[in-house]
Design a protein around this motif. Sequence first.
Motif, PDB file in Angstrom:
ATOM      1  N   ALA A   1       0.566  -1.181   0.194  1.00  0.00           N
ATOM      2  CA  ALA A   1      -0.076   0.338  -0.074  1.00  0.00           C
ATOM      3  C   ALA A   1       0.995   1.496   0.008  1.00  0.00           C
ATOM      4  N   VAL A   2       1.730   1.209   0.618  1.00  0.00           N
ATOM      5  CA  VAL A   2       2.842   2.193   1.068  1.00  0.00           C
ATOM      6  C   VAL A   2       3.383   3.059  -0.428  1.00  0.00           C
ATOM      7  N   ASN A   3       4.010   1.497  -0.940  1.00  0.00           N
ATOM      8  CA  ASN A   3       4.455   1.549  -2.550  1.00  0.00           C
ATOM      9  C   ASN A   3       3.072   2.507  -3.355  1.00  0.00           C
ATOM     10  N   MET A   4       2.013   1.526  -3.549  1.00  0.00           N
ATOM     11  CA  MET A   4       1.065   2.002  -4.323  1.00  0.00           C
ATOM     12  C   MET A   4       1.086   4.023  -3.903  1.00  0.00           C
ATOM     13  N   ILE A   5       0.446   4.211  -3.080  1.00  0.00           N
ATOM     14  CA  ILE A   5       0.259   5.082  -2.933  1.00  0.00           C
ATOM     15  C   ILE A   5       1.368   6.313  -3.052  1.00  0.00           C
TER      16      ILE A   5
ATOM     17  N   THR B   1      -2.936  14.046 -15.016  1.00  0.00           N
ATOM     18  CA  THR B   1      -3.192  15.087 -13.911  1.00  0.00           C
ATOM     19  C   THR B   1      -4.324  13.735 -12.940  1.00  0.00           C
ATOM     20  N   TRP B   2      -4.417  14.048 -12.042  1.00  0.00           N
ATOM     21  CA  TRP B   2      -5.692  12.800 -11.124  1.00  0.00           C
ATOM     22  C   TRP B   2      -6.540  12.729 -11.854  1.00  0.00           C
ATOM     23  N   PHE B   3      -7.066  14.098 -12.661  1.00  0.00           N
ATOM     24  CA  PHE B   3      -8.378  13.155 -12.785  1.00  0.00           C
ATOM     25  C   PHE B   3      -8.513  12.623 -14.716  1.00  0.00           C
ATOM     26  N   ARG B   4      -7.459  12.639 -14.865  1.00  0.00           N
ATOM     27  CA  ARG B   4      -7.202  11.703 -15.991  1.00  0.00           C
ATOM     28  C   ARG B   4      -6.782   9.965 -15.765  1.00  0.00           C
ATOM     29  N   LEU B   5      -6.836   9.753 -14.497  1.00  0.00           N
ATOM     30  CA  LEU B   5      -6.101   8.698 -13.580  1.00  0.00           C
ATOM     31  C   LEU B   5      -7.546   7.113 -14.217  1.00  0.00           C
ATOM     32  N   PRO B   6      -6.799   6.719 -14.413  1.00  0.00           N
ATOM     33  CA  PRO B   6      -8.047   5.289 -14.617  1.00  0.00           C
ATOM     34  C   PRO B   6      -8.741   5.315 -13.378  1.00  0.00           C
ATOM     35  N   LEU B   7      -9.644   4.631 -13.806  1.00  0.00           N
ATOM     36  CA  LEU B   7     -10.905   4.184 -12.244  1.00  0.00           C
ATOM     37  C   LEU B   7      -9.699   3.325 -11.803  1.00  0.00           C
ATOM     38  N   PHE B   8      -9.001   2.407 -12.412  1.00  0.00           N
ATOM     39  CA  PHE B   8      -8.717   1.517 -11.336  1.00  0.00           C
ATOM     40  C   PHE B   8      -7.491   2.091 -11.059  1.00  0.00           C
ATOM     41  N   VAL B   9      -6.707   2.489 -11.030  1.00  0.00           N
ATOM     42  CA  VAL B   9      -5.916   3.359 -10.841  1.00  0.00           C
ATOM     43  C   VAL B   9      -6.491   4.070  -9.080  1.00  0.00           C
ATOM     44  N   TRP B  10      -7.297   4.815  -9.731  1.00  0.00           N
ATOM     45  CA  TRP B  10      -8.154   5.801  -8.749  1.00  0.00           C
ATOM     46  C   TRP B  10      -8.186   4.961  -7.482  1.00  0.00           C
ATOM     47  N   SER B  11      -9.203   2.692  -7.635  1.00  0.00           N
ATOM     48  CA  SER B  11      -9.544   2.250  -6.630  1.00  0.00           C
ATOM     49  C   SER B  11      -8.228   1.954  -5.687  1.00  0.00           C
ATOM     50  N   ILE B  12      -7.424   1.838  -6.953  1.00  0.00           N
ATOM     51  CA  ILE B  12      -5.652   1.043  -5.602  1.00  0.00           C
ATOM     52  C   ILE B  12      -5.742   1.971  -5.061  1.00  0.00           C
ATOM     53  N   TYR B  13      -6.005   3.117  -5.028  1.00  0.00           N
ATOM     54  CA  TYR B  13      -4.476   4.420  -4.507  1.00  0.00           C
ATOM     55  C   TYR B  13      -5.745   4.322  -3.230  1.00  0.00           C
ATOM     56  N   ALA B  14      -7.242   4.482  -3.660  1.00  0.00           N
ATOM     57  CA  ALA B  14      -7.358   4.797  -2.262  1.00  0.00           C
ATOM     58  C   ALA B  14      -7.946   3.059  -1.369  1.00  0.00           C
ATOM     59  N   THR B  15      -7.957   2.179  -1.989  1.00  0.00           N
ATOM     60  CA  THR B  15      -7.752   0.893  -1.259  1.00  0.00           C
ATOM     61  C   THR B  15      -6.545   1.024  -0.383  1.00  0.00           C
TER      62      THR B  15
ATOM     63  N   PHE C   1     -18.184  11.661 -10.932  1.00  0.00           N
ATOM     64  CA  PHE C   1     -18.952  10.805  -9.922  1.00  0.00           C
ATOM     65  C   PHE C   1     -19.045   9.196  -9.395  1.00  0.00           C
ATOM     66  N   MET C   2     -17.957   8.806 -10.641  1.00  0.00           N
ATOM     67  CA  MET C   2     -17.423   7.430  -9.808  1.00  0.00           C
ATOM     68  C   MET C   2     -16.386   7.761  -9.161  1.00  0.00           C
ATOM     69  N   VAL C   3     -15.450   8.797  -9.639  1.00  0.00           N
ATOM     70  CA  VAL C   3     -14.127   8.615  -8.238  1.00  0.00           C
ATOM     71  C   VAL C   3     -14.991   9.418  -7.220  1.00  0.00           C
ATOM     72  N   TYR C   4     -15.521   9.965  -6.868  1.00  0.00           N
ATOM     73  CA  TYR C   4     -16.418  10.521  -5.291  1.00  0.00           C
ATOM     74  C   TYR C   4     -16.812   9.150  -5.361  1.00  0.00           C
ATOM     75  N   ALA C   5     -17.638   8.490  -6.030  1.00  0.00           N
ATOM     76  CA  ALA C   5     -17.624   7.186  -5.051  1.00  0.00           C
ATOM     77  C   ALA C   5     -16.880   6.419  -4.884  1.00  0.00           C
ATOM     78  N   ILE C   6     -15.678   6.055  -5.472  1.00  0.00           N
ATOM     79  CA  ILE C   6     -14.648   5.538  -4.225  1.00  0.00           C
ATOM     80  C   ILE C   6     -13.888   6.122  -3.119  1.00  0.00           C
ATOM     81  N   VAL C   7     -13.736   7.157  -3.838  1.00  0.00           N
ATOM     82  CA  VAL C   7     -13.533   7.876  -1.937  1.00  0.00           C
ATOM     83  C   VAL C   7     -14.133   7.617  -0.774  1.00  0.00           C
ATOM     84  N   ALA C   8     -15.503   8.328  -1.241  1.00  0.00           N
ATOM     85  CA  ALA C   8     -16.830   8.321  -0.458  1.00  0.00           C
ATOM     86  C   ALA C   8     -16.665   6.789   0.173  1.00  0.00           C
ATOM     87  N   ILE C   9     -16.515   6.186  -0.507  1.00  0.00           N
ATOM     88  CA  ILE C   9     -16.606   4.513   0.097  1.00  0.00           C
ATOM     89  C   ILE C   9     -15.877   4.583   0.798  1.00  0.00           C
TER      90      ILE C   9
END
Lengths: 347, 559, 215
Positions: free
Chosen positions: B181-185, B197-211, B291-299
């Motif tokens: 996790a430290v590595n991924m973040i 940019t952050w809002f060009r990240l694929p949602l997979f990357v967002w989800s791994i980041y949040a995870t 919205f998908m990004v916000y949903a990931i972060v909210a979850i």
Amino acid sequence: MSMFMPIEASDRAAQIDTIFLALLIISLLISALVFGLIIGFGIRYRRASSADRGPMPEFFRREFEIGWTFATALLFLFLFWWAASVNIEVLVPPKDSYRVNVVAKQWMWKFQYPNGVRQIDTLRVPIDTPITLTLESQDVIHSFFVPAFRIKQDVVPGLRTETWFKATKLGTFKLLCAEYCGTDHSRMRGEVIVMRQKDFAEWLAARPEGDDLARRGAELFVSRGCSGCHAESSNVHAPRFPGLYGRRIPLADGRTAVADEAYIRDSMLQPNRDVAAGYRPIMPSYSGLLDDGEIESLTAYIRSLGTVGGAPAAPTAPPSGGAANAAEAAEAADPAGPTTRPTGGGR
Amino acid sequence: MTTDTLVAGELPLGERPDYLREGRTVLSWLTTTDHKRIAILYAITITFFFFLAGAAIALVRLELFTPNGDLFSNDTYNRLFSFHGIVMVWFFLVPSIPTVMGNFLVPLMIGAPDVAFPRLNLMSWYINVIAGVFTIYAVIAGGVDTGWTFYTPYSTMFSNSYVLAAAFGVFTVGFSTIATAVNMITTVHLLRAPGMTWFRLPLFVWSIYATSIVIALATPVLAISLLLVIAERWLGLPIFDPARGGDPILFQHLFWFYSHPAVYIMVLPAMGVVSEIIPCFARRRIFGYQFMVYAIVAIAGLGFFVWGHHMFVSGQSPFASLIFSLLSFIIAVPSAIKVFNWTASLYRGQITFESPMLYALGFVGLFTTGGLSGLFLASIPIDIHVTDTYFVVAHFHYIMVGGSVSAFFAALHFWWPKATGRLYPESWARFAALLMYFGFNLTFFPQFVAGYLGMPRRYATYPPEFQVYNVMSSSGAAILAAAYLLPLGYFTWSLFYGRKAGNNPWDATGLEWSTTSPPPPKNFDHEPRVDHDPYDYHPQGASAGIGSRPVHQHERDLR
Amino acid sequence: MSDTEILQEPWARVSRQREGATFGIWVFLATEALFFGALFLTYAIGRIENPAGFVAAGRETDVFYGTLNTAILLTSSLTMAVASQAAAEGEAALHRLVVWCLGATVLLALAFLVVKGFEYREDVEKHLVPGRDFAIVERGAQIFFALYWIITGVHAIHVSVGIVLISRLWIMAATRRMKVEKNPQIEVAGLYWHFVDIVWIFVYPLIYLPGRATG
Ligand code: HEA
Ligand code: HEA
Ligand code: CUA
Ligand SMILES: [Cu+2]
């Protein structure tokens, strides 16, 4: 038991099944919507089809998104409110309920009635009477589960928990242990027999060990040396018990506590925790010296010596009918309700 | 050359071997710091653990065919399901998508040559292996019978099984996940290619980041709760022992403070996978990216505040239960957003049903079913009746097996050509996907019914009226086992005989598809530059069909 | 990382690499904070449920050793801060200062462990290890001491890890096998070390002060 619904044998069961069915219908509708759309789109917009592929109208992106977010949020809030209100309704046992003490241990259930009758693995209760169970464990965590009544409550060592029900059908129902408790967890089963009120009263009266809890408590009061300090005639400066039960007691550190079952139990097991104001903390701890049954008996004895009003309460509460029993008085004195959490840090 | 031929054809590899052929000795694999190779190492370990834990539960299902304990003693039964739960959760599902897919794909997707700390990455795999050895030792020595939840005082004072070794194994594997996790973040923060940019990240990357953030903040609490169990059991230091003033419920709070976020650790990456696959096979942008990004972060955030819904009957304060119930309903809102958005992404698409898409759509359906059953559990009066019954077992298998495992298979199929350079036999894969869907529902749907009727979980023997549901369930499990063995077979086959895949067999838009398959050791020849949003399928105004996606700048450079 | 300042994979620039190291350690420290946080929470619950036991037990800890160790650890934080600041300046002239400060930090950390050792010995002699012949009768006192051993033990492990990390830097700097100027490793070790100190600042009042205010 039908194929899909368990028997409804308590007044709560029907209520819970209603919520369950409502949720089921909502879920089916939503699944139908989601699955329907996926399949519908899958067919309509398969690659070979000639459907229109133009860009989406703008309102689709924002208004739609915000719209369904709020719609689901509202639906969820409604569901929460409904479920929670049913839960709050049944949170506090009725005041006139009949109390049975339950002790769980690996892998059996022990029941003790107010008059001292004991039963193993079989709980007999009168129909249409609110029954409150006080649950204690002697070893690990168990869970008291009667599917037909839709009740379940963990039984935790060191903690006294409570649950209640009102049976509405005569018959024999399964009692299961629902919290994993080791090797024979799956064999820790019993049954609940719901009887006519008259039959129950007869059965109870006919039991040989009819000597009541309070009388046993009175014997323990002497044999365990409590009387040395607490008897009317004692020279030791210690509280007297008549009228103690349910009273609000000022403590040495400025707080107050209500002398309910939990408090009395604590007084015996951890006397130095809540020291009554005006006394020295000389009472020894009886932790390990008294078992749960004995504590129960002593408590019943103290309760029998009278409550706040001064009138001695009947030592055994009748199965039904609203006799003013001690528990009721305790609740009247404690607005927070019958919190029987001896180790719970809250108070 | 037109861009089309570039995409479809193979890029010239030149002198440079791909990451698989970079070194051929076993040692070169065991000392590698290449994130792609480490991902493969992880893939091997988690596959091993998956089948091990699956074999354990196969025995359980065999036993449950009849109401009485015909095959095993109760003790053996208890050890089998405990081992199943412990291994499936900590040695298979938690590491699965993050350490295999995350490790392999995150650097490729953001245009980086590797993860931020390559050596830490390798170390985390070794920690994982050591932890696995402890857990397997616990089983060989005689097994552990506490369930995956390690509830006290049973685990600390009453169990006669090898709790210490197992708890120590789980304690250790926690550090491995934290390291990843430290590595991924850090990777996502500091190694994004120019223009990503952050809002060009694929949602997979967002989800791994949040995870990863959830892992970093939740796992230490698991470590402490297990450390305290070890201290109490081994050294006799009282912590939870009610006889000495301790509070057994405190353990449950600590455990679920980790384990509820952990269920989102197990499902967020799966959601990320699905968000990659659906747009690709629908040839459509993902609906409502933001919205998908916000949903990931909210979850990820809300997930920390609902743990008490596992304790409605434990004796916790009724007031706390109400709050936890409310928050559990709230956390379903972002999940709902995701389900609706995936569905809406199909609208006006050009949908094809290759096996990754089948798995992904299976995920959406089964996750919805499992999630909706979660709402039943979040309603206190219903939960009181069904908690610790098979209703709960069905709930979490719907999400974890029907959902996350399906998504893991979707990911395996989708990125298999990228990782190996080979194609697998598509019709076999479709058959396996359908078989899995069927077997799954046959296994777990009857459990909802049995649960509501009152069949408790963790029961080696059960009242005979539940037998019919258990027979269905066990038959389903046999089908499911076959469906899981199939991919093992055809994937192995494809390694040797599969057709060459080309760089971008799905004609997908992610950066990872813009390099060769299999990728070279440093991933890209030139540092990629990103100049458009993700999921640029079907750009506005372009004609329908293959090849309508824009081509990355550096892809042209590659020639 | 290696002993020279060669750029490591995957980084494109040294400055970025340094940023990465610091960022990584911050994330790691966030993890550590939750780790100790859960321990402190356990302590808090134990104390709320057994106030008398915790007070009685708190009185038995040795406040002299505890305070001495607080002083030692705070001083070591100072020397570590100087070392990391001096290294960050990037002046070759400060090399000796860095070496001296790293050395002082290691020695102070060792002193901390030695004092802790004396304290542990005394605790064992006073029968403060939970178990059959535990010295205090109040209910809950055993929980206090269970947590005392666990918290200080885990903290001591962190101190030992710090000693290993910092001695390595010290030896390499002293033998000039490593450049200290702008070396990110010193900053990373420093951040870790300050964290270990801060944890102690929380541990001290929890362990040494209960039961002392009222005498
Ligand atoms: C990946 C794993 C995962 C995930 C994602 C979830 C998601 C959810 N879980 Fe689950 N859960 C587990 C794994 C998981 N769970 C496990 C392992 C256990 C048991 C552990 C054990 O005891 O061993 C468990 C147990 C568990 C319990 C305790 C049961 C008990 O022991 O008594 C509860 C109670 O509230 C619960 C609730 C929820 C809720 C509300 C969600 C929500 O996040 C779900 C949200 C999703 C949806 C709601 C579906 C999609 C939404 C729509 C399509 C919108 C439309 C809907 C409407 C408008 C109604 N779960
Ligand atoms: C996290 C992931 C995960 C996964 C993937 C699974 C996968 C499966 N689980 Fe599991 N399960 C849990 C997590 C998971 N489970 C947890 C956390 C618990 C709770 C434990 C506890 O109570 O403490 C649990 C408990 C649990 C129970 C309840 C046991 C009990 O309470 O008594 C059951 C019962 O049916 C079950 C069934 C299955 C089945 C049939 C599968 C199938 O999907 C598995 C299919 C895979 C295979 C079958 C292996 C492949 C084939 C072979 C190796 C060949 C050999 C096999 C045969 C010849 C048949 N699981
Ligand atoms: Cu008692 Cu399970
Ligand atoms: Cu949960």
